[in-house]
Structures are given as C-alpha cells and as structure tokens.
Enzyme design. Structure first.
Site, PDB file in Angstrom:
ATOM      1  N   SER A   1      -8.004  -9.437  44.516  1.00 38.84           N
ATOM      2  CA  SER A   1      -7.123  -8.403  45.080  1.00 38.84           C
ATOM      3  C   SER A   1      -6.621  -8.903  46.418  1.00 38.84           C
ATOM      4  CB  SER A   1      -7.897  -7.099  45.290  1.00 38.84           C
ATOM      5  OG  SER A   1      -7.149  -6.223  46.130  1.00 38.84           O
TER       6      SER A   1
ATOM      7  N   TYR B   1     -15.578  -3.075  48.817  1.00 34.83           N
ATOM      8  CA  TYR B   1     -14.567  -3.465  47.808  1.00 34.83           C
ATOM      9  C   TYR B   1     -13.834  -4.727  48.270  1.00 34.83           C
ATOM     10  CZ  TYR B   1     -10.548  -3.492  44.686  1.00 34.83           C
ATOM     11  OH  TYR B   1      -9.594  -3.883  43.780  1.00 34.83           O
TER      12      TYR B   1
END
Ligand code: NAP
Length: 265
Positions: A143, A156
């Site tokens: 990501s 995350y």
C-alpha cells in the site's frame, strides 16, 4: 470463451472480492489456471464460475482463514506440493483506520497476522519450488501507506512497510535464480476494504480513489516492465528513484564503531 497460451497456475489469496477478484480475472485472461483462496466459499465460487464461463482455464477454490495457523498450513502445503504453481499473489489483507489507542488490539493482531505472517509463510512455502524450477513469481500487495505513516493506523502502515522491505529483500535473494518478486503499492481503491475498515470509501475525496480494474491492469503492466516496486498512481517514476537513491546513500554510514559526534559530550 477465449483461449490463450497456458502460463502455469497462480494461487491468489483474498480472491473473493476487490483487487484479488480482478487479479483472478486478469490472470485467467493471460492463460493462468487458478487457485483462489479466501474465507467466503460462496463468493469464491461466484468469482470462479464467472471466470470459467469466460476463459478456458481450470479454477480451484479453497476456503481458508489465513489468520488461523492450521488453515494457513493447508495453503502452505498446497504451495509446497503443487509444482505447477508458478505465481503467488499475496493479496489478502485487512486495514485499520483508527489510531492505535482507539483500536481493538485483538483486531490489530489479526491484521498483522494476515498482512505480515500469512504473506511471509506463503512466500516461504512457494520459494523452494520456484528455485528448483528456475522460474516463477511472487506478487505482494502492499500500500502507499508504507511510504506514508502519517495516514491511517500505524500498525497497518507498518505492516505494509514490512511488505515493501520484505519484497525488496526477496528480490535480491531470488533475482539471480530467475524468480520475479514485485510489491504493488495501491493508493485508495474502491473495494469493500474501506467499509470493513470502518470508513466508507465515499468519505474519501473522489479524485484520490481508483477502481480496482485500473489498479490491477497498471500493476500487471508494471510487472511486465520488470518493476520490483510498482506505485500505480505515481505520475513520475523518478520521484521513487530519488527516494530509493537517498535511502541507499545512507548505507555506508549506518554502522560505525563510534556514535556520531552529536551524541558525544
Ligand atoms: P477486500 O475487497 O476487502 O479484499 C480482501 C480480501 O482478503 C477478500 O477476498 C477477503 O475475503 C480476504 N480476506 C480477509 N481476511 C482473510 C482471512 N483471514 N483469510 C483469508 N482471506 C481473507 O479489499 P481489497 O482492497 O481488495 O484488498 C486487497 C489488498 O489490497 C489488501 O492487502 C489491502 O491491504 C490492499 N490495499 C487495498 C487498498 C484499498 O484502498 N482498497 C489500498 C492499498 C492496499 P474473505 O472475507 O472471503 O476471507
């Protein structure tokens, strides 16, 4: 029904929805037989049925929760024993949008176990077979938050920074053995991910949200170009190269016998 040259078999995790389901479609279109993995068997079957109606490929569905050691071990065993698997797409992942202090720590642990532990164990399971055959690839879905700890939740973004670091290291380990390793760094993508994370995607500015079809097509174009790191939204690749070169320039000064003078009284 279209047929193309056979490519071997791809195992895709998180193939029941979102980015993984699009990888399944695009890899079938390229001639890969498929093994689709996720928890929701009914959704996996819907993806598989659609693909089988469109392409001349075989599609196997395996329901497994990759955060559970026994179920993860079943998929590791598939990767170790099926030498026709030439491509692993480590796509299954969970997100977190709240700060750590406001998060449920058990949910964070589950996320780390999916985003980091499962991805690592599955990569370790397929690697010896790929080395033995001298070809194949691993695609890891990271990501852009790997590069932006300011965004979302630190566990995350940290899990995705792990994916980038791990990919770069695996590339160094495997490139001379004929094996490709790629990390894809999507920005915000319009998938169920956002609802599951507790932030509906329509709360994001529309101009930063890409559809999963465009993301996967760009990621596969990057794969075809031989990229190790693919950032589909980044207009100028040189911006990434500048960052990488600055990082590499630190290397000669990261380990010395004495601390830097600013730390000496
Ligand atoms: P998604 O639609 O929610 O897909 C996640 C997939 O992972 C689903 O197929 C889900 O299927 C599977 N999964 C979740 N928990 C699992 C578990 N315990 N065991 C096995 N499979 C599990 O979201 P997505 O956007 O396509 O996400 C795919 C990847 O892209 C993730 O790694 C995510 O971090 C990354 N990413 C997404 C965005 C974004 O904006 N959407 C941005 C950057 C990176 P089941 O529920 O059936 O198990």
């Amino acid at each position: 029904m279209s047929s193309v040259q056979k490519q071997g078999k791809a195992l895709i995790t998180g193939a029941s929805t979102g980015i993984g389901a699009i990888y399944a479609d695009r890899l079938a279109k390229r001639g890969y037989d498929l093994i689709l993995v996720a928890r929701d068997e009914a959704k996996l079957n819907r993806v598989a049925d659609k693909i089988k109606a469109e392409y001349e490929v075989s599609v196997t569905v395996i329901s497994a929760d990759l955060t559970l050691k026994d179920e993860l071990a079943r998929i590791e065993s598939v990767l170790r024993s099926d030498s026709s698997i030439t491509l692993l797409v480590n796509n299954a992942g969970l997100g977190a949008v709240t700060k750590l202090a406001e998060s449920n720590i058990d949910d964070i642990e589950t996320m780390i176990s999916l985003n980091v532990i499962a991805l690592t164990r599955l990569s370790a399971a397929i690697t010896p077979g790929l080395i033995a055959s001298g070809h194949g690839a691993i695609i890891n879905i990271a990501s852009i938050v790997a590069l932006a700890p300011e965004l979302l939740n630190g566990a995350y973004s940290g899990s995705k920074a792990y994916v980038v670091n791990f990919t770069q290291s695996m590339h160094l380990e495997l490139a001379d053995k004929g094996i490709r390793v790629q990390a894809v760094l999507p920005g915000a993508i319009d998938t169920p991910f956002w609802d599951k994370s507790g932030m509906p995607v329509n709360h994001l500015p529309a101009q930063i949200v890409m559809n999963p079809e465009a993301l996967v097509d760009a990621a596969l174009a990057g794969f075809d170009m031989g990229e190790v790191i693919t950032i589909p939204s980044l207009p100028d690749l040189n911006d990434w190269n500048v960052l990488e070169n600055a990082r590499k320039a630190l290397a000669p000064n990261l380990s010395h016998t004495t601390p830097a003078s600013r730390y000496l009284s």
